[in-house]
Design a protein around this motif. Structure first.
Motif, PDB file in Angstrom:
ATOM      1  N   GLU A 188      -6.033   4.379   2.854  1.00 43.77           N
ATOM      2  CA  GLU A 188      -6.961   4.024   3.927  1.00 43.77           C
ATOM      3  C   GLU A 188      -8.166   4.975   3.939  1.00 43.77           C
ATOM      4  O   GLU A 188      -8.419   5.675   4.917  1.00 43.77           O
ATOM      5  CB  GLU A 188      -6.244   4.046   5.285  1.00 43.77           C
ATOM      6  CG  GLU A 188      -5.136   3.016   5.437  1.00 43.77           C
ATOM      7  CD  GLU A 188      -5.661   1.594   5.609  1.00 43.77           C
ATOM      8  OE1 GLU A 188      -6.800   1.440   6.094  1.00 43.77           O
ATOM      9  OE2 GLU A 188      -4.941   0.663   5.247  1.00 43.77           O
ATOM     10  N   ASP A 201      -8.197   0.460   0.582  1.00 41.31           N
ATOM     11  CA  ASP A 201      -6.739   0.569   0.677  1.00 41.31           C
ATOM     12  C   ASP A 201      -6.217   1.866   0.079  1.00 41.31           C
ATOM     13  O   ASP A 201      -5.440   2.591   0.708  1.00 41.31           O
ATOM     14  CB  ASP A 201      -6.073  -0.633  -0.005  1.00 41.31           C
ATOM     15  CG  ASP A 201      -6.244  -1.914   0.792  1.00 41.31           C
ATOM     16  OD1 ASP A 201      -6.303  -1.831   2.031  1.00 41.31           O
ATOM     17  OD2 ASP A 201      -6.305  -2.987   0.181  1.00 41.31           O
ATOM     18  N   GLN A 254       0.826  -1.209   0.000  1.00 42.84           N
ATOM     19  CA  GLN A 254       0.000   0.000   0.000  1.00 42.84           C
ATOM     20  C   GLN A 254       0.856   1.254   0.000  1.00 42.84           C
ATOM     21  O   GLN A 254       0.618   2.201  -0.762  1.00 42.84           O
ATOM     22  CB  GLN A 254      -0.931   0.002   1.215  1.00 42.84           C
ATOM     23  CG  GLN A 254      -1.888   1.158   1.256  1.00 42.84           C
ATOM     24  CD  GLN A 254      -2.632   1.227   2.570  1.00 42.84           C
ATOM     25  OE1 GLN A 254      -2.399   2.114   3.386  1.00 42.84           O
ATOM     26  NE2 GLN A 254      -3.540   0.284   2.802  1.00 42.84           N
TER      27      GLN A 254
END
Length: 228
Positions: free
Chosen positions: A133, A142, A113
């Motif tokens: 997030e 994500d 990520q």
């Protein structure tokens, strides 16, 4: 950690019974009280073991002929016990290993990520990051981004992409597309490996699939050693 190489036989008594005939084996006694019996095969898996908490007593009297000592490993939680009859001791050593810092995993989803957020144009020219997030009522997406056309893109990241990941992204897309400030929102399912069934399901739902090269993203890929 105590390591003993010995010719021995082993009996497990309790809810089940198991017997290991006489053979040379590695006996491992850990500081947490666990005792494991290993052969020279079977990879990491012991032939038999006693999980902690347990106590170990070593007997030297009243033993069968040929047995020089008997280990009695008693579980502190059940009536189960492990009986190790040692007939010959070839090696016995102990080492204080100290406190282990634990396993530090490389290439977990959090690493992917972070790298993809920093290199968002990996997904295509003109991509820009909205945020990592991105929180929703059913969990965090994500990565939320925009493509070159200004369309909102929800990205679900996995190390190994399977059907469950596609289903998860589908739920996010259904929710995000209800938000007039974001809609229309399309999805990208990104992973180091994507299972064929997941790829088929994603394509059927209009979700793009992207396979990520983790080594290349973190700058350790040796392109000169590649055939293609």
């Amino acid at each position: 950690m105590r390591l003993v190489i010995a010719r021995c036989s082993v009996d497990y008594e309790g809810r089940l019974k198991a017997h290991l005939p006489e053979a040379t084996r590695l006996l491992m006694v850990k500081a947490d009280g666990s005792v494991l019996i290993h052969s020279d095969g079977g990879s990491y898996k012991p032939l038999n073991w006693m999980s902690p908490p347990a106590t170990l007593r070593v007997l030297h009297e009243g033993l069968d002929d040929g047995v020089i000592e008997q280990w009695v490993v008693q579980s502190a939680k059940t009536d189960d016990r492990l009986l190790i009859n040692v007939l010959e001791n070839f090696h016995d050593t102990a080492h204080d290993l100290g406190v282990d810092p634990g396993l530090i995993k490389d290439g977990v989803e959090a690493d992917l990520q972070r790298l993809l957020a920093d290199q968002i144009e990996t997904l295509g020219s003109g991509f820009s990051l909205i945020r990592r997030e991105y929180f929703t009522a059913i969990g965090p997406v994500d990565i939320l981004a925009r493509d070159a056309n200004g369309t909102t893109v929800a990205i679900e990241l996995k190390r190994r992409g399977d059907i469950d990941g596609v289903e998860q992204l589908t739920r996010y897309l259904e929710l995000l597309n209800r938000d007039p400030l974001l809609a229309p929102v399309r999805g990208i399912f990104a992973a180091q490996q994507i299972k064929p069934q997941a790829r088929v399901l994603a394509t059927d739902r209009g979700i793009d699939c992207v396979t990520l090269d983790y080594d290349a993203m973190r700058g350790v890929d040796d392109s000169a050693s590649r055939l293609f």
